[in-house]
Design a protein around this motif. Sequence first.
Motif, PDB file in Angstrom:
ATOM      1  N   THR A 245    -134.258 -19.022  59.477  1.00 63.40           N
ATOM      2  CA  THR A 245    -135.059 -18.137  58.640  1.00 63.40           C
ATOM      3  C   THR A 245    -136.503 -18.050  59.108  1.00 63.40           C
ATOM      4  N   CYS A 246    -137.134 -19.216  59.344  1.00 64.36           N
ATOM      5  CA  CYS A 246    -138.571 -19.216  59.645  1.00 64.36           C
ATOM      6  C   CYS A 246    -138.911 -19.712  61.055  1.00 64.36           C
ATOM      7  N   ASP A 247    -137.947 -20.144  61.830  1.00 61.57           N
ATOM      8  CA  ASP A 247    -138.116 -20.639  63.200  1.00 61.57           C
ATOM      9  C   ASP A 247    -138.847 -21.981  63.294  1.00 61.57           C
ATOM     10  N   GLU A 248    -139.113 -22.630  62.167  1.00 59.09           N
ATOM     11  CA  GLU A 248    -139.751 -23.945  62.199  1.00 59.09           C
ATOM     12  C   GLU A 248    -138.701 -25.012  62.501  1.00 59.09           C
ATOM     13  N   PRO A 249    -139.103 -26.111  63.112  1.00 58.89           N
ATOM     14  CA  PRO A 249    -138.130 -27.191  63.372  1.00 58.89           C
ATOM     15  C   PRO A 249    -137.546 -27.747  62.077  1.00 58.89           C
ATOM     16  N   ILE A 250    -136.257 -28.036  62.112  1.00 57.21           N
ATOM     17  CA  ILE A 250    -135.581 -28.687  60.991  1.00 57.21           C
ATOM     18  C   ILE A 250    -135.749 -30.188  61.192  1.00 57.21           C
ATOM     19  N   ALA A 251    -136.098 -30.902  60.136  1.00 57.68           N
ATOM     20  CA  ALA A 251    -136.298 -32.346  60.230  1.00 57.68           C
ATOM     21  C   ALA A 251    -135.033 -33.033  60.743  1.00 57.68           C
ATOM     22  N   GLU A 252    -135.224 -33.983  61.641  1.00 57.43           N
ATOM     23  CA  GLU A 252    -134.079 -34.702  62.210  1.00 57.43           C
ATOM     24  C   GLU A 252    -133.258 -35.388  61.117  1.00 57.43           C
ATOM     25  N   LYS A 253    -133.924 -35.904  60.108  1.00 61.43           N
ATOM     26  CA  LYS A 253    -133.224 -36.555  59.002  1.00 61.43           C
ATOM     27  C   LYS A 253    -132.265 -35.576  58.320  1.00 61.43           C
ATOM     28  N   ARG A 254    -132.686 -34.336  58.174  1.00 61.87           N
ATOM     29  CA  ARG A 254    -131.840 -33.295  57.571  1.00 61.87           C
ATOM     30  C   ARG A 254    -130.662 -32.973  58.479  1.00 61.87           C
ATOM     31  N   LEU A 255    -130.896 -32.924  59.782  1.00 64.85           N
ATOM     32  CA  LEU A 255    -129.815 -32.654  60.731  1.00 64.85           C
ATOM     33  C   LEU A 255    -128.806 -33.806  60.765  1.00 64.85           C
ATOM     34  N   ARG A 256    -129.305 -35.032  60.618  1.00 65.36           N
ATOM     35  CA  ARG A 256    -128.384 -36.177  60.591  1.00 65.36           C
ATOM     36  C   ARG A 256    -127.497 -36.113  59.355  1.00 65.36           C
ATOM     37  N   LEU A 257    -128.039 -35.623  58.242  1.00 68.39           N
ATOM     38  CA  LEU A 257    -127.266 -35.485  57.014  1.00 68.39           C
ATOM     39  C   LEU A 257    -126.138 -34.465  57.201  1.00 68.39           C
ATOM     40  N   ASP A 258    -126.461 -33.343  57.836  1.00 66.59           N
ATOM     41  CA  ASP A 258    -125.474 -32.294  58.103  1.00 66.59           C
ATOM     42  C   ASP A 258    -125.880 -31.581  59.394  1.00 66.59           C
ATOM     43  N   PRO A 259    -125.257 -31.930  60.517  1.00 63.64           N
ATOM     44  CA  PRO A 259    -125.643 -31.325  61.804  1.00 63.64           C
ATOM     45  C   PRO A 259    -125.441 -29.813  61.881  1.00 63.64           C
ATOM     46  N   SER A 260    -124.678 -29.239  60.939  1.00 66.81           N
ATOM     47  CA  SER A 260    -124.440 -27.792  60.974  1.00 66.81           C
ATOM     48  C   SER A 260    -125.448 -27.021  60.136  1.00 66.81           C
ATOM     49  N   ILE A 261    -126.401 -27.710  59.523  1.00 62.49           N
ATOM     50  CA  ILE A 261    -127.359 -27.070  58.615  1.00 62.49           C
ATOM     51  C   ILE A 261    -128.222 -26.067  59.388  1.00 62.49           C
ATOM     52  N   PRO A 262    -128.352 -24.824  58.899  1.00 58.64           N
ATOM     53  CA  PRO A 262    -129.089 -23.807  59.653  1.00 58.64           C
ATOM     54  C   PRO A 262    -130.549 -23.614  59.226  1.00 58.64           C
ATOM     55  N   THR A 263    -130.941 -24.226  58.091  1.00 57.79           N
ATOM     56  CA  THR A 263    -132.278 -23.951  57.560  1.00 57.79           C
ATOM     57  C   THR A 263    -133.070 -25.225  57.303  1.00 57.79           C
ATOM     58  N   CYS A 264    -134.391 -25.075  57.336  1.00 58.84           N
ATOM     59  CA  CYS A 264    -135.271 -26.184  56.977  1.00 58.84           C
ATOM     60  C   CYS A 264    -135.233 -26.355  55.460  1.00 58.84           C
ATOM     61  N   ILE A 265    -135.789 -27.441  55.007  1.00 57.58           N
ATOM     62  CA  ILE A 265    -135.773 -27.732  53.574  1.00 57.58           C
ATOM     63  C   ILE A 265    -136.540 -26.686  52.765  1.00 57.58           C
ATOM     64  N   ALA A 266    -137.634 -26.185  53.311  1.00 57.65           N
ATOM     65  CA  ALA A 266    -138.427 -25.184  52.590  1.00 57.65           C
ATOM     66  C   ALA A 266    -137.633 -23.892  52.397  1.00 57.65           C
ATOM     67  N   CYS A 267    -136.970 -23.431  53.432  1.00 55.30           N
ATOM     68  CA  CYS A 267    -136.206 -22.173  53.343  1.00 55.30           C
ATOM     69  C   CYS A 267    -134.909 -22.346  52.545  1.00 55.30           C
ATOM     70  N   ALA A 268    -134.431 -23.573  52.436  1.00 54.08           N
ATOM     71  CA  ALA A 268    -133.227 -23.821  51.639  1.00 54.08           C
ATOM     72  C   ALA A 268    -133.554 -23.876  50.158  1.00 54.08           C
ATOM     73  N   GLY A 269    -134.840 -23.686  49.833  1.00 56.66           N
ATOM     74  CA  GLY A 269    -135.237 -23.690  48.434  1.00 56.66           C
ATOM     75  C   GLY A 269    -135.326 -25.071  47.840  1.00 56.66           C
ATOM     76  N   GLY A 270    -135.544 -26.046  48.732  1.00 59.29           N
ATOM     77  CA  GLY A 270    -135.705 -27.420  48.257  1.00 59.29           C
ATOM     78  C   GLY A 270    -134.406 -28.147  48.029  1.00 59.29           C
ATOM     79  N   SER A 271    -133.261 -27.505  48.326  1.00 60.07           N
ATOM     80  CA  SER A 271    -131.991 -28.198  48.155  1.00 60.07           C
ATOM     81  C   SER A 271    -131.424 -28.585  49.499  1.00 60.07           C
ATOM     82  N   VAL A 272    -130.687 -29.652  49.512  1.00 55.97           N
ATOM     83  CA  VAL A 272    -130.059 -30.145  50.744  1.00 55.97           C
ATOM     84  C   VAL A 272    -128.685 -29.544  50.871  1.00 55.97           C
TER      85      VAL A 272
END
Length: 123
Positions: free
Chosen positions: A96-123
């Motif tokens: 959505t915004c081209d910002e890096p996704i936090a590694e911790k978020r990627l470890r939680l779900d490697p298929s996640i396409p959005t950063c926490i901000a663009c996901a609306g604060g939900s994981v």
Amino acid sequence: MPQNKGMSERQDIDLAGFERQLLDRREELSALAKNSEEARAPVALDQTMQGRLSRMDAMQGQAMAQETERRRMAEIGRIDAALKRIGQGDYGYCVTCDEPIAEKRLRLDPSIPTCIACAGGSV
């Protein structure tokens, strides 16, 4: 989907490790799908073989198996999209915004396409 606007492939994350996790999970989901084919098959309506309640239980089991398969296929779709982003050098960046996704978020779900901000604060 945003294009790789001057971004280079992420060097701060283990791309090969994430790719391996994604491929392993895809293989696991495919095996589960193959093993659950019988549970998703149409329920026979022959009353001589089973009673009405047994047939209703079988139909409920079939519906649950079909929903599980739908979710499994959706996850495979997310995995395929993540693998494509790895191939294009876009993996680890928010679609959505081209910002890096936090590694911790990627470890939680490697298929996640959005950063926490663009996901609306939900994981």
